[in-house]
Design a protein around this motif. Structure first.
Motif, PDB file in Angstrom:
ATOM      1  N   PHE A  86      -0.661   8.703  -2.444  1.00  0.00           N
ATOM      2  CA  PHE A  86      -0.928   7.263  -2.485  1.00  0.00           C
ATOM      3  C   PHE A  86      -1.821   7.025  -3.689  1.00  0.00           C
ATOM      4  O   PHE A  86      -2.930   7.557  -3.757  1.00  0.00           O
ATOM      5  CB  PHE A  86      -1.607   6.848  -1.179  1.00  0.00           C
ATOM      6  CG  PHE A  86      -1.694   5.364  -0.943  1.00  0.00           C
ATOM      7  CD1 PHE A  86      -2.742   4.819  -0.230  1.00  0.00           C
ATOM      8  CD2 PHE A  86      -0.711   4.491  -1.413  1.00  0.00           C
ATOM      9  CE1 PHE A  86      -2.825   3.454   0.028  1.00  0.00           C
ATOM     10  CE2 PHE A  86      -0.774   3.132  -1.164  1.00  0.00           C
ATOM     11  CZ  PHE A  86      -1.833   2.616  -0.442  1.00  0.00           C
ATOM     12  N   THR A 143       3.843  -1.077   1.188  1.00  0.00           N
ATOM     13  CA  THR A 143       2.407  -1.272   1.027  1.00  0.00           C
ATOM     14  C   THR A 143       2.052  -2.723   1.332  1.00  0.00           C
ATOM     15  O   THR A 143       2.922  -3.609   1.327  1.00  0.00           O
ATOM     16  CB  THR A 143       1.944  -0.929  -0.393  1.00  0.00           C
ATOM     17  OG1 THR A 143       2.538  -1.845  -1.331  1.00  0.00           O
ATOM     18  CG2 THR A 143       2.327   0.489  -0.781  1.00  0.00           C
ATOM     19  N   ARG A 153       3.340   4.253  -3.530  1.00  0.00           N
ATOM     20  CA  ARG A 153       3.545   5.404  -2.659  1.00  0.00           C
ATOM     21  C   ARG A 153       5.019   5.800  -2.754  1.00  0.00           C
ATOM     22  O   ARG A 153       5.880   5.249  -2.087  1.00  0.00           O
ATOM     23  CB  ARG A 153       3.169   5.067  -1.221  1.00  0.00           C
ATOM     24  CG  ARG A 153       3.112   6.318  -0.349  1.00  0.00           C
ATOM     25  CD  ARG A 153       2.413   6.038   0.927  1.00  0.00           C
ATOM     26  NE  ARG A 153       2.397   7.194   1.814  1.00  0.00           N
ATOM     27  CZ  ARG A 153       2.230   7.113   3.116  1.00  0.00           C
ATOM     28  NH1 ARG A 153       2.090   5.922   3.690  1.00  0.00           N
ATOM     29  NH2 ARG A 153       2.211   8.202   3.850  1.00  0.00           N
ATOM     30  N   SER A 212      -0.795   1.520   3.089  1.00  0.00           N
ATOM     31  CA  SER A 212       0.640   1.820   3.080  1.00  0.00           C
ATOM     32  C   SER A 212       1.064   2.265   4.470  1.00  0.00           C
ATOM     33  O   SER A 212       0.365   3.044   5.126  1.00  0.00           O
ATOM     34  CB  SER A 212       0.938   2.922   2.069  1.00  0.00           C
ATOM     35  OG  SER A 212       2.256   3.403   2.231  1.00  0.00           O
TER      36      SER A 212
END
Lengths: 117, 110
Positions: free
Chosen positions: A74, A55, A68, A49
């Protein structure tokens, strides 16, 4: 030590069940990564990410999804776990992308060991 | 994709001996990193190299970025028992992603 916390640290689950691994950082780093580590393969990138809601796939992304929603978190999700996903999963963070000097250096969490029966 | 060949896969040495390991690639890398992983923990960065020909030391550890930009080596001098672990090289190429070697498992006999 970089402020990276992975949870759970250990999990045993059955084939076909969903699994979510969480990575939490207190460093406010922009980039976050999920790697898996397997004997004979070293560390392989699953997803990464580069910001909230941004991402991209790594080299072994099939069967995994990530999210995220906040800078500090994450999540890695296995929608339907398979035995081939038995592995040790590492989260990593960096200020900038790798290669951009020392701010591109990756710091790793302690790992999450997942066993899929 | 870019691949790294790291050798040796494992080493068994006596305390006090010097150690050398290396990584080679068919691709050019812009950055080389060396990590160490202790059992049950995540990898920790030892040395970062950013320029071809660069030679950098960190205590008893010395690493070099090869002139061709396709290789790097790590030397450990006068090994001690706490040097035990897995050592990984990682290269960053034109796509800005890191590629890791498969690791060198180091065992040091006291």
């Amino acid at each position: 030590d970089a402020g990276i916390t992975q949870s759970p640290r250990h999990k045993v689950t059955e084939t076909g069940t969903p699994v979510t691994l969480r990575c939490h950082q207190t460093e406010n780093h922009r980039y976050m990564y999920w790697y898996r580590q397997d004997p004979g393969h070293g560390l392989r990138l699953i997803h990464y990410s580069y910001g909230v809601k941004d991402t991209d796939k790594g080299e072994v992304s099939d069967g995994y999804s990530v999210s995220r929603s906040k800078t500090e978190d994450f999540l890695l999700t296995l929608e339907s776990a398979t035995s081939s996903q038995t592995s040790v999963y590492f989260c990593a963070i960096s200020q900038t992308f790798p290669g951009q000097g020392d701010t591109g250096e990756l710091f790793f969490g302690e790992g999450s060991r997942l066993t899929v029966l | 994709g870019q691949q790294l060949n790291q050798s040796p896969q494992s080493m068994f040495i006596q305390e006090g001996e010097d150690v050398s390991m290396n990584c080679t690639s068919s691709s050019i890398f812009n950055t080389w990193l060396w990590y160490k992983q202790d059992p049950g923990e995540g990898p920790v960065l030892l040395i970062a190299l950013y320029k071809a020909g660069e030679l950098t030391s960190n205590g008893r550890l010395t690493a070099q970025f090869g002139i061709t930009r396709k290789d790097s080596f790590l030397n450990i001098s006068a090994s001690i028992p706490s040097d035990v672990g897995i050592y990984f090289c990682a290269g960053q190429g034109s796509n800005y992603k890191l590629t890791f070697g498969k690791g060198t498992l180091l065992t040091v006999n006291p």
